[in-house]
Design a protein around this motif. Structure first.
Motif, PDB file in Angstrom:
ATOM      1  N   PRO A  79      30.524 118.212  32.166  1.00  9.62           N
ATOM      2  CA  PRO A  79      29.317 118.274  32.985  1.00  9.62           C
ATOM      3  C   PRO A  79      28.082 118.555  32.134  1.00  9.62           C
ATOM      4  O   PRO A  79      28.137 119.331  31.175  1.00  9.62           O
ATOM      5  CB  PRO A  79      29.600 119.431  33.945  1.00  9.62           C
ATOM      6  CG  PRO A  79      31.096 119.564  33.966  1.00  9.62           C
ATOM      7  CD  PRO A  79      31.535 119.196  32.586  1.00  9.62           C
ATOM      8  N   GLY A  80      26.985 117.899  32.456  1.00  7.79           N
ATOM      9  CA  GLY A  80      25.737 118.087  31.735  1.00  7.79           C
ATOM     10  C   GLY A  80      25.469 117.035  30.689  1.00  7.79           C
ATOM     11  O   GLY A  80      24.369 116.983  30.126  1.00  7.79           O
ATOM     12  N   ASP A  81      26.462 116.183  30.419  1.00  7.09           N
ATOM     13  CA  ASP A  81      26.270 115.116  29.426  1.00  7.09           C
ATOM     14  C   ASP A  81      26.178 113.759  30.106  1.00  7.09           C
ATOM     15  O   ASP A  81      26.697 112.759  29.603  1.00  7.09           O
ATOM     16  CB  ASP A  81      27.414 115.124  28.406  1.00  7.09           C
ATOM     17  CG  ASP A  81      27.118 116.044  27.227  1.00  7.09           C
ATOM     18  OD1 ASP A  81      25.937 116.363  27.016  1.00  7.09           O
ATOM     19  OD2 ASP A  81      28.063 116.453  26.546  1.00  7.09           O
ATOM     20  N   GLU A  82      25.508 113.724  31.247  1.00  3.00           N
ATOM     21  CA  GLU A  82      25.285 112.468  31.965  1.00  3.00           C
ATOM     22  C   GLU A  82      23.976 111.833  31.495  1.00  3.00           C
ATOM     23  O   GLU A  82      23.006 112.526  31.197  1.00  3.00           O
ATOM     24  CB  GLU A  82      25.224 112.692  33.477  1.00  3.00           C
ATOM     25  CG  GLU A  82      26.566 112.989  34.117  1.00  3.00           C
ATOM     26  CD  GLU A  82      27.038 114.401  33.853  1.00  3.00           C
ATOM     27  OE1 GLU A  82      28.256 114.628  33.808  1.00  3.00           O
ATOM     28  OE2 GLU A  82      26.161 115.302  33.690  1.00  3.00           O
ATOM     29  N   GLN A  83      23.962 110.507  31.434  1.00  2.00           N
ATOM     30  CA  GLN A  83      22.771 109.772  31.009  1.00  2.00           C
ATOM     31  C   GLN A  83      22.473 108.657  32.002  1.00  2.00           C
ATOM     32  O   GLN A  83      23.383 108.084  32.616  1.00  2.00           O
ATOM     33  CB  GLN A  83      22.970 109.173  29.614  1.00  2.00           C
ATOM     34  CG  GLN A  83      23.286 110.192  28.534  1.00  2.00           C
ATOM     35  CD  GLN A  83      22.160 111.176  28.305  1.00  2.00           C
ATOM     36  OE1 GLN A  83      20.979 110.819  28.465  1.00  2.00           O
ATOM     37  NE2 GLN A  83      22.488 112.397  27.924  1.00  2.00           N
ATOM     38  N   LEU A  84      21.191 108.355  32.133  1.00  2.00           N
ATOM     39  CA  LEU A  84      20.743 107.281  33.016  1.00  2.00           C
ATOM     40  C   LEU A  84      20.525 106.017  32.189  1.00  2.00           C
ATOM     41  O   LEU A  84      19.811 106.032  31.182  1.00  2.00           O
ATOM     42  CB  LEU A  84      19.436 107.678  33.696  1.00  2.00           C
ATOM     43  CG  LEU A  84      18.861 106.673  34.709  1.00  2.00           C
ATOM     44  CD1 LEU A  84      19.740 106.599  35.947  1.00  2.00           C
ATOM     45  CD2 LEU A  84      17.431 107.053  35.090  1.00  2.00           C
ATOM     46  N   ILE A  85      21.151 104.925  32.602  1.00  2.00           N
ATOM     47  CA  ILE A  85      20.997 103.640  31.921  1.00  2.00           C
ATOM     48  C   ILE A  85      20.256 102.698  32.862  1.00  2.00           C
ATOM     49  O   ILE A  85      20.733 102.422  33.965  1.00  2.00           O
ATOM     50  CB  ILE A  85      22.353 103.035  31.520  1.00  2.00           C
ATOM     51  CG1 ILE A  85      23.208 104.064  30.778  1.00  2.00           C
ATOM     52  CG2 ILE A  85      22.146 101.786  30.680  1.00  2.00           C
ATOM     53  CD1 ILE A  85      22.632 104.530  29.468  1.00  2.00           C
ATOM     54  N   SER A  86      19.120 102.225  32.452  1.00  2.00           N
ATOM     55  CA  SER A  86      18.261 101.396  33.310  1.00  2.00           C
ATOM     56  C   SER A  86      18.576  99.913  33.147  1.00  2.00           C
ATOM     57  O   SER A  86      19.281  99.487  32.221  1.00  2.00           O
ATOM     58  CB  SER A  86      16.783 101.651  32.965  1.00  2.00           C
ATOM     59  OG  SER A  86      16.464 103.019  33.044  1.00  2.00           O
ATOM     60  N   ASP A  87      18.021  99.137  34.065  1.00  2.00           N
ATOM     61  CA  ASP A  87      18.071  97.658  34.005  1.00  2.00           C
ATOM     62  C   ASP A  87      19.497  97.125  33.992  1.00  2.00           C
ATOM     63  O   ASP A  87      19.818  96.203  33.240  1.00  2.00           O
ATOM     64  CB  ASP A  87      17.312  97.141  32.771  1.00  2.00           C
ATOM     65  CG  ASP A  87      15.865  97.599  32.732  1.00  2.00           C
ATOM     66  OD1 ASP A  87      15.352  98.020  33.779  1.00  2.00           O
ATOM     67  OD2 ASP A  87      15.264  97.543  31.640  1.00  2.00           O
ATOM     68  N   ARG A  88      20.348  97.691  34.843  1.00  2.00           N
ATOM     69  CA  ARG A  88      21.736  97.226  34.914  1.00  2.00           C
ATOM     70  C   ARG A  88      21.938  96.441  36.204  1.00  2.00           C
ATOM     71  O   ARG A  88      21.565  96.890  37.295  1.00  2.00           O
ATOM     72  CB  ARG A  88      22.711  98.402  34.876  1.00  2.00           C
ATOM     73  CG  ARG A  88      22.527  99.330  33.713  1.00  2.00           C
ATOM     74  CD  ARG A  88      22.625  98.629  32.370  1.00  2.00           C
ATOM     75  NE  ARG A  88      23.939  98.118  32.076  1.00  2.00           N
ATOM     76  CZ  ARG A  88      24.342  97.747  30.868  1.00  2.00           C
ATOM     77  NH1 ARG A  88      23.485  97.829  29.840  1.00  2.00           N
ATOM     78  NH2 ARG A  88      25.543  97.291  30.660  1.00  2.00           N
ATOM     79  N   LEU A  89      22.514  95.256  36.070  1.00  2.00           N
ATOM     80  CA  LEU A  89      22.759  94.396  37.224  1.00  2.00           C
ATOM     81  C   LEU A  89      24.093  94.724  37.868  1.00  2.00           C
ATOM     82  O   LEU A  89      25.073  95.044  37.191  1.00  2.00           O
ATOM     83  CB  LEU A  89      22.739  92.931  36.802  1.00  2.00           C
ATOM     84  CG  LEU A  89      21.410  92.383  36.275  1.00  2.00           C
ATOM     85  CD1 LEU A  89      21.578  90.935  35.829  1.00  2.00           C
ATOM     86  CD2 LEU A  89      20.328  92.485  37.345  1.00  2.00           C
TER      87      LEU A  89
END
Length: 256
Positions: A79-89
């Motif tokens: 927990p706490g090592d989540e990342q947001l990845i943009s522009d994903r279809l």
């Protein structure tokens, strides 16, 4: 000119030219075989779930056969090592992935795409919720393995911290306390999804294959070189014959 060709020196030259042409022909055949081999479809059972450690090993580039393979592995999320990845279809719609850090029972690290959201605020809300979840007991994760993507510099005007690819090289710089632990050069697309996210569409990889036209071009080049070797021999013989004919004509004129 035929008598010129039958002279020992030109017969030996012909044999040499034929040997060179044969060598060029073998090289052309090799290029054709490479082109055909690259166009052959290799059947893979990507939908038969395999243990992750059987499909790919950490700390090294994954085998081509591992791309798109359904895998299973035991471990726990950090927990706490989540990342947001943009522009994903996802089914043609653009949105955001939430990617978590997963540590296997063998203490190896791998990124896991937990799910997709159409709205950034919704994805960030899920990230906050996942960060607050206590460390889980070991669980079994099943999903599709995908090799690491190359990091991409955000376009001008965007937040420089924006990530649009799932890059292992970029993620390990963001993971808490990561030093030199084993890490897989790829990620898993979870076959399920975290609460608040949609399951990521991850179809079976296609088996399309096409001929390598560059190899075919090289094969044609070698064929031209082979023909040129024989033509060069012919041209040298003709030049020698023409010189003798000219000299004979000069000698006849001088004698007359």
């Amino acid at each position: 000119m035929i008598r010129m060709m039958l002279r020992p020196r030109w017969i030996l030259a012909l044999l040499l030219a034929l040997a060179v042409a044969a060598g060029f022909a073998l090289l052309g055949r090799w290029q054709l075989e490479r082109a055909v081999a690259s166009g052959q479809v290799v059947e893979r059972s990507t939908e038969t779930v395999q243990p992750l450690e059987s499909a790919v090993q950490p700390d090294g580039p994954p085998r081509e056969a591992a791309t798109g393979q359904q895998v299973t592995v035991q471990g726990a999320y950090l927990p706490g090592d989540e990342q947001l990845i943009s522009d994903r279809l996802n089914d043609g719609a653009q949105g955001f992935w939430v990617v978590s850090r997963f540590v296997t029972v063998d203490a190896a690290n791998i990124a896991v795409a937990r799910g997709w959201a159409a709205d950034q605020a919704a994805a960030e809300k899920v990230i906050q919720a996942l960060a607050a979840v206590p460390a889980e007991q070991p669980l079994t994760l099943t999903g599709r393995f995908v090799p690491s993507e190359a990091p991409v510099v955000p376009a001008d005007g965007r937040d420089p911290r924006t990530q649009t690819t799932v890059s292992t090289a970029a993620l390990i710089n963001l993971w808490t306390g990561f030093t030199d632990q084993p890490v897989y050069a790829g990620y898993i697309i979870d076959s399920t999804s975290a609460t608040g996210l949609l399951v990521i569409d991850s179809p079976e990889p296609g088996s399309d294959a096409s001929l390598n036209w560059l190899n075919i071009f090289y094969a044609l080049e070698w064929a031209v070189f082979a023909g040129f070797a024989v033509f060069l021999w012919y041209r040298l013989v003709r030049d020698a014959w023409e010189r003798e004919e000219e000299q004979a004509a000069i000698d006849a004129a001088a004698a007359g």
